[in-house]
Motif scaffolding. Structure first.
Motif, PDB file in Angstrom:
ATOM      1  N   THR A   1      -4.848  -7.447 -14.109  1.00 41.86           N
ATOM      2  CA  THR A   1      -4.685  -6.942 -12.878  1.00 41.86           C
ATOM      3  C   THR A   1      -5.777  -5.525 -12.803  1.00 41.86           C
ATOM      4  O   THR A   1      -5.988  -5.123 -14.151  1.00 41.86           O
ATOM      5  CB  THR A   1      -3.854  -6.489 -12.218  1.00 41.86           C
ATOM      6  OG1 THR A   1      -3.652  -5.922 -11.041  1.00 41.86           O
ATOM      7  CG2 THR A   1      -2.766  -5.315 -12.927  1.00 41.86           C
TER       8      THR A   1
ATOM      9  N   ASP B   1     -10.818  -0.292 -13.483  1.00 43.78           N
ATOM     10  CA  ASP B   1      -9.705   0.034 -14.269  1.00 43.78           C
ATOM     11  C   ASP B   1      -9.095  -1.420 -14.418  1.00 43.78           C
ATOM     12  O   ASP B   1      -8.136  -1.506 -13.871  1.00 43.78           O
ATOM     13  CB  ASP B   1      -9.099   1.024 -13.922  1.00 43.78           C
ATOM     14  CG  ASP B   1      -8.076   1.424 -15.119  1.00 43.78           C
ATOM     15  OD1 ASP B   1      -7.963   0.780 -16.108  1.00 43.78           O
ATOM     16  OD2 ASP B   1      -7.095   2.406 -15.097  1.00 43.78           O
TER      17      ASP B   1
ATOM     18  N   ILE C   1      -1.693  -6.741 -18.084  1.00 42.74           N
ATOM     19  CA  ILE C   1      -0.305  -6.041 -18.097  1.00 42.74           C
ATOM     20  C   ILE C   1       0.993  -7.049 -18.486  1.00 42.74           C
ATOM     21  O   ILE C   1       1.974  -6.540 -18.670  1.00 42.74           O
ATOM     22  CB  ILE C   1       0.024  -5.936 -16.541  1.00 42.74           C
ATOM     23  CG1 ILE C   1      -0.233  -7.344 -15.801  1.00 42.74           C
ATOM     24  CG2 ILE C   1      -1.021  -4.846 -16.139  1.00 42.74           C
ATOM     25  CD1 ILE C   1       0.316  -7.293 -14.322  1.00 42.74           C
TER      26      ILE C   1
ATOM     27  N   SER D   1     -12.250  -0.884  -8.624  1.00 41.12           N
ATOM     28  CA  SER D   1     -11.697  -2.041  -9.300  1.00 41.12           C
ATOM     29  C   SER D   1     -11.917  -1.991 -10.477  1.00 41.12           C
ATOM     30  O   SER D   1     -12.095  -3.199 -11.127  1.00 41.12           O
ATOM     31  CB  SER D   1     -11.777  -3.199  -8.568  1.00 41.12           C
ATOM     32  OG  SER D   1     -13.350  -3.462  -8.554  1.00 41.12           O
TER      33      SER D   1
ATOM     34  N   SER E   1      -6.301   6.041 -11.183  1.00 41.15           N
ATOM     35  CA  SER E   1      -5.980   6.266 -12.655  1.00 41.15           C
ATOM     36  C   SER E   1      -6.675   7.579 -13.024  1.00 41.15           C
ATOM     37  O   SER E   1      -7.312   8.161 -12.177  1.00 41.15           O
ATOM     38  CB  SER E   1      -6.291   5.207 -13.552  1.00 41.15           C
ATOM     39  OG  SER E   1      -7.993   5.088 -13.779  1.00 41.15           O
TER      40      SER E   1
ATOM     41  N   ASN F   1       3.949  -0.707 -10.826  1.00 40.72           N
ATOM     42  CA  ASN F   1       3.975   0.103  -9.705  1.00 40.72           C
ATOM     43  C   ASN F   1       2.181   0.883  -9.655  1.00 40.72           C
ATOM     44  O   ASN F   1       2.372   1.672 -10.407  1.00 40.72           O
ATOM     45  CB  ASN F   1       4.796   0.964  -9.291  1.00 40.72           C
ATOM     46  CG  ASN F   1       4.779   1.842  -8.102  1.00 40.72           C
ATOM     47  OD1 ASN F   1       3.811   1.690  -7.347  1.00 40.72           O
ATOM     48  ND2 ASN F   1       5.997   2.396  -7.773  1.00 40.72           N
ATOM     49  N   LYS F   2       1.375   0.202  -9.190  1.00 35.28           N
ATOM     50  CA  LYS F   2       0.019   0.799  -9.141  1.00 35.28           C
ATOM     51  C   LYS F   2       0.019   1.928  -8.203  1.00 35.28           C
ATOM     52  O   LYS F   2      -1.098   2.697  -8.589  1.00 35.28           O
ATOM     53  CB  LYS F   2      -1.011  -0.498  -8.769  1.00 35.28           C
ATOM     54  CG  LYS F   2      -0.972  -1.489  -9.584  1.00 35.28           C
ATOM     55  CD  LYS F   2      -2.148  -2.454  -9.050  1.00 35.28           C
ATOM     56  CE  LYS F   2      -2.055  -3.800  -9.689  1.00 35.28           C
ATOM     57  NZ  LYS F   2      -3.187  -4.433  -9.050  1.00 35.28           N
TER      58      LYS F   2
ATOM     59  N   TYR G   1       4.650  -7.212 -11.749  1.00 31.29           N
ATOM     60  CA  TYR G   1       4.350  -6.458 -10.759  1.00 31.29           C
ATOM     61  C   TYR G   1       4.344  -5.002 -10.780  1.00 31.29           C
ATOM     62  O   TYR G   1       5.133  -4.305 -10.343  1.00 31.29           O
ATOM     63  CB  TYR G   1       4.735  -6.869  -9.338  1.00 31.29           C
ATOM     64  CG  TYR G   1       4.480  -8.224  -8.994  1.00 31.29           C
ATOM     65  CD1 TYR G   1       3.250  -8.639  -8.751  1.00 31.29           C
ATOM     66  CD2 TYR G   1       5.399  -9.089  -9.153  1.00 31.29           C
ATOM     67  CE1 TYR G   1       3.254 -10.214  -8.475  1.00 31.29           C
ATOM     68  CE2 TYR G   1       5.665 -10.415  -8.817  1.00 31.29           C
ATOM     69  CZ  TYR G   1       4.297 -11.143  -8.677  1.00 31.29           C
ATOM     70  OH  TYR G   1       3.886 -12.368  -8.259  1.00 31.29           O
TER      71      TYR G   1
ATOM     72  N   ARG H   1      -6.746  -3.867 -16.648  1.00 35.59           N
ATOM     73  CA  ARG H   1      -5.890  -4.134 -17.687  1.00 35.59           C
ATOM     74  C   ARG H   1      -5.214  -5.194 -17.861  1.00 35.59           C
ATOM     75  O   ARG H   1      -4.693  -5.851 -16.968  1.00 35.59           O
ATOM     76  CB  ARG H   1      -5.029  -2.841 -17.578  1.00 35.59           C
ATOM     77  CG  ARG H   1      -5.379  -1.416 -17.388  1.00 35.59           C
ATOM     78  CD  ARG H   1      -4.404  -0.459 -17.555  1.00 35.59           C
ATOM     79  NE  ARG H   1      -4.846   0.617 -16.769  1.00 35.59           N
ATOM     80  CZ  ARG H   1      -3.772   1.547 -16.392  1.00 35.59           C
ATOM     81  NH1 ARG H   1      -2.745   1.655 -16.677  1.00 35.59           N
ATOM     82  NH2 ARG H   1      -4.624   2.740 -15.735  1.00 35.59           N
TER      83      ARG H   1
ATOM     84  N   PHE I   1      -6.262  -1.292 -11.632  1.00 40.82           N
ATOM     85  CA  PHE I   1      -5.379  -0.172 -11.141  1.00 40.82           C
ATOM     86  C   PHE I   1      -6.471   0.804 -10.488  1.00 40.82           C
ATOM     87  O   PHE I   1      -7.298   1.340 -10.947  1.00 40.82           O
ATOM     88  CB  PHE I   1      -4.834   0.643 -12.231  1.00 40.82           C
ATOM     89  CG  PHE I   1      -3.554   0.161 -12.955  1.00 40.82           C
ATOM     90  CD1 PHE I   1      -2.291   0.277 -12.547  1.00 40.82           C
ATOM     91  CD2 PHE I   1      -3.859  -0.967 -13.739  1.00 40.82           C
ATOM     92  CE1 PHE I   1      -1.348  -0.131 -13.135  1.00 40.82           C
ATOM     93  CE2 PHE I   1      -2.611  -1.547 -14.261  1.00 40.82           C
ATOM     94  CZ  PHE I   1      -1.536  -1.175 -14.083  1.00 40.82           C
TER      95      PHE I   1
END
Length: 169
Positions: A12, A26, A30, A24, A17, A46-47, A44, A28, A14
């Motif tokens: 996804t 960043d 997950i 879009s 950051s 918490n972004k 999911y 990573r 983040f």
């Protein structure tokens, strides 16, 4: 998702950051599925619990008691109203900076997805969020994402006897 033989990477981005603001870029991994199991139970993350002091562009119109501004003689601007207080508290808790722009009116959203004034700014991305007493319509719902209403104004229509035919009931 990236799949490589017996390994699946859950990927996804983040949007906020330490190094990025509202992008879009960043990206990573997950979670990872390997040996018939996921590495973590968290799918999911918490972004949006920290915006890392990024700036969000807030659009508003002078609509008391929701939002308004006063421009002082020295050039400073004082923002006030119930929605301004709400957004300011969100900014404090989520660590973002309000970049507020006022528009003369809400504007309209048209069936082709275009708009005017503040509605146009939201559609084309000139503002990230809007505040104030904006009314939900079916056309707006098609092109804009609304949160749940947090304020309601009761509306009563009084029709004098004999004038009912002026309205569609």
């Amino acid at each position: 998702m990236r799949i490589n033989a017996d390994i699946i990477d859950l990927v996804t981005f983040f949007p906020f950051s330490k190094n990025t603001c509202n992008t879009s870029n960043d990206i990573r991994t997950i979670n990872q599925f390997k040996n018939n199991q996921w590495k973590s139970k968290i799918f999911y993350p918490n972004k949006l619990n920290n915006f890392y002091n990024c700036s969000l562009r807030l659009g508003a119109v002078p609509a008391l008691p929701a939002s308004d501004r006063k421009i002082h003689q020295n050039g400073t601007i004082e923002y006030f109203g119930s929605d301004i207080k709400t957004i300011s508290e969100l900014a404090r808790r989520l660590n973002f900076f309000n970049n507020i722009s006022f528009y003369p009116a809400w504007g309209e959203v048209f069936e082709n997805g275009s708009g005017t004034l503040l509605a146009e700014a939201l559609i084309n991305g000139s503002v990230n969020i809007i505040c104030g007493w904006n009314f939900l319509t079916s056309i707006k719902r098609t092109f804009l994402d609304f949160t749940q209403a947090y304020f309601f104004v009761p509306f009563v229509l009084v029709v004098p006897p004999g004038l009912k035919e002026l309205f569609y009931f």
